[in-house]
Design an enzyme around this catalytic site. Structure first.
Site, PDB file in Angstrom:
ATOM      1  N   LYS A 225       0.866  -1.183   0.000  1.00 59.54           N
ATOM      2  CA  LYS A 225       0.000   0.000   0.000  1.00 59.54           C
ATOM      3  C   LYS A 225       0.897   1.225   0.000  1.00 59.54           C
ATOM      4  CE  LYS A 225      -4.031   2.124   2.085  1.00 59.54           C
ATOM      5  NZ  LYS A 225      -3.602   3.445   1.623  1.00 59.54           N
ATOM      6  N   GLU A 270      -1.995   4.395  -8.015  1.00 52.60           N
ATOM      7  CA  GLU A 270      -1.530   5.346  -7.000  1.00 52.60           C
ATOM      8  C   GLU A 270      -0.651   6.387  -7.662  1.00 52.60           C
ATOM      9  OE1 GLU A 270      -1.927   5.964  -2.725  1.00 52.60           O
ATOM     10  OE2 GLU A 270      -2.790   4.486  -4.094  1.00 52.60           O
TER      11      GLU A 270
END
Length: 542
Positions: A225, A270
């Protein structure tokens, strides 16, 4: 304007999300077209009135009120619109009260000089609440704690439609949204007029201890993440867009990304910034570097060169006319790998701005816990788990995607300054600048390291506000300096997600997502943390 001002008042002073949705849906039922559409545009900040600026409002008030008196009032209240609305002395005789539609259409159809004359007449006709709403509307300063997505949720509830349909249509619609309201009330659905539309995102659930027995790791794919912002990069023909996770078009701040989209596709990933001086082209820089490029309408060539952006891709939603969202994640992932490999081969030396999110081998909870606590890079904030069979659906479906973030950093800091809040907090000192100790020539001094405005209850807010008023040593407009030395000061336990170096702050550091974790009424201020504590938390230099 009276009805619109009443709507804003109710939204500001109503705390619950569901209650705000009810207020909006009631307004949509009561207000006629095009008023309700202009209200939607104003709240979502899609309305641009160019004829009035905040400085002009101030000069207009000066024509009716002593300048020194208004400046003192403005300093005390802390908000130009509120101070001007309250202090304005009406002249009798003006009794035409404009509607919201009057305000928008008139101000967009006159010159700046004419606009100021019109606003002066309207100020005389409106009450303080109406004047405040008019100023916020005209100057673009309407921030009332209602996100654009909440308005879309209210529209969906009003019309009995899925909010995802409204989100996919949104960028092809124009204020005052007549076709949208017609559809919500039983008419024909507007055609999707926008090329490269936004597709509502799929979200993950945070992993709690009780969730672990429910998660079969054999069915999951694990990824890092990353500490960036979730985006969607879409190209369809000549149209290229970069959307935030809430559907806002942020492509203007990232022309380098837009220029490097050779494929007709919608990629979920992202947004990050890489270091142009490191051999690894995608060496991720801290979030603070990405923040330099956010919330800009345009970006300079110098900024793009020093802070080059890229997207770490982890899902493929649409490709060359085919909607891939109904496919299992495993298959979408394979298609994404093939697309990026194809584009890399087509331009091996080109200015690529997309790479693939790595799948990591984390077979059990012990391995996951170790990876979560000790990631290989500081730009990683945890791990993600995605069910290989999961289809891509909007919202947060239970059991499909999971996130397990690192524990936040904690430091004890001393409050140095307090500022009045906004909306229902405008009477309280609710925004706090805090610092830690640093050795100086004549002993220790506090250096500011961050600012926080949430993490405490309403009851705690009242206690802090009293502390600020009782311990003020200087005033700077809406800001108060409070006593903060080794003998007296309020210690705040601050939680934050990360730390980066900063040339803008005297301390040399900047926090990521700071918030008040606890009020340490019990702790002497001299025992708060030092700058050395924070410097030890900084990520290693590349």
């Amino acid at each position: 304007m009276i009805r619109f001002a009443g709507l804003l008042d109710r939204l500001i002073f109503t705390p619950g999300r569901n209650a705000k949705v009810r207020i909006l849906t009631d307004y949509f039922r009561e207000a006629p077209d095009p008023e309700r559409g202009w209200a939607v545009a104003a709240i979502t900040r899609d309305l641009d009135i160019k004829t009035i600026k905040a400085g002009q409002i101030k000069q207009l008030v000066y024509t009716r009120v002593d300048g020194a008196l208004f400046d003192m009032s403005h300093d005390y209240v802390g908000d130009l619109a509120e101070a001007a609305a309250l202090i304005w002395p009406e002249k009798p005789g003006q009794n035409y009260v404009p509607t919201l539609t009057d305000a928008v259409e008139t101000l967009n159809g006159v010159t700046r000089t004419e606009a100021l004359e019109v606003v002066e007449r309207w100020f005389d006709a409106l009450d303080a609440s109406g004047r405040w709403a008019l100023i916020k509307l005209a100057t673009g300063g309407l921030r009332i704690g209602v996100a654009a997505r909440l308005v879309k949720v209210a529209l969906a509830e009003y019309g009995g439609k899925p909010v995802q349909e409204i989100e996919e249509l949104w960028h092809g619609l124009k204020p005052p949204y007549l076709s949208l309201f017609s559809w919500l009330e039983g008419g024909e659905k507007p055609a999707s007029a926008a090329a490269a539309p936004f597709r509502p995102v799929m979200l993950s659930h945070p992993i709690e201890e009780a969730d672990k027995p429910k998660i079969d790791l054999a069915e999951m794919s694990a990824e890092w993440k990353w500490d960036g912002i979730r985006v969607q990069a879409v190209r369809e023909g000549d149209e290229r867009r970069v959307y935030s996770r809430t559907g806002d078009d942020i492509g203007g701040a990232f022309p380098d990304i837009l220029a490097a989209m050779p494929f007709d596709a919608a990629i979920d990933g992202e947004l990050l910034v890489f270091d142009p001086h490191v051999r690894d082209r995608f060496a991720v820089r801290p979030f603070n570097d990405l923040q330099q490029r956010l919330n800009r309408k345009t970006v300079s060539q110098k900024m793009m060169k020093s802070h080059p952006a890229f997207i770490r891709a982890y899902d493929l939603l649409w490709l060359e006319g085919e909607d891939l969202r109904p496919l299992p994640f495993e298959e979408r992932r394979a298609r994404l790998e093939g697309l990026l490999l194809r584009e890399h081969r087509a331009s091996p030396d080109g200015d690529e701005r997309f790479d693939l999110s790595e799948v990591v081998d984390l077979p059990d909870w012990d391995a996951l816990a170790t990876a979560r606590a000790n990631p290989p890079l500081d730009a990683i904030e945890g791990v993600m788990l995605k069910r290989r069979s999961s289809v891509y659906v909007p919202g947060r479906p239970k059991g499909e995607w999971w996130k397990w973030k690192r524990e936040p950093f904690l430091v004890d800091a001393v409050m140095m300054y307090a500022q009045r809040g906004h909306g229902k907090r405008s009477s309280y000192y609710s925004d706090y600048t805090f610092g830690v100790w640093k050795d100086a020539e004549n002993g220790r001094e506090l250096v500011p390291v961050g600012k926080a405005y949430h993490g405490f209850t309403d009851e705690e807010l009242r206690k802090i506000d009293k502390y600020v008023r009782d311990n003020t040593i200087a005033r700077y407009g809406p800001v108060r300096s409070v006593r903060a030395d080794e003998d007296k000061g309020l210690v705040l336990e601050i939680a934050f997600e990360g730390l980066g170096r900063s040339t803008r702050h005297k301390s040399g550091v900047a926090m990521r997502f700071p918030r008040v974790s606890r009020l340490r009424w019990d702790k002497p201020s001299r025992e708060a943390d030092t700058i050395e504590t924070l410097e030890a938390m900084l990520p290693e230099e590349a």
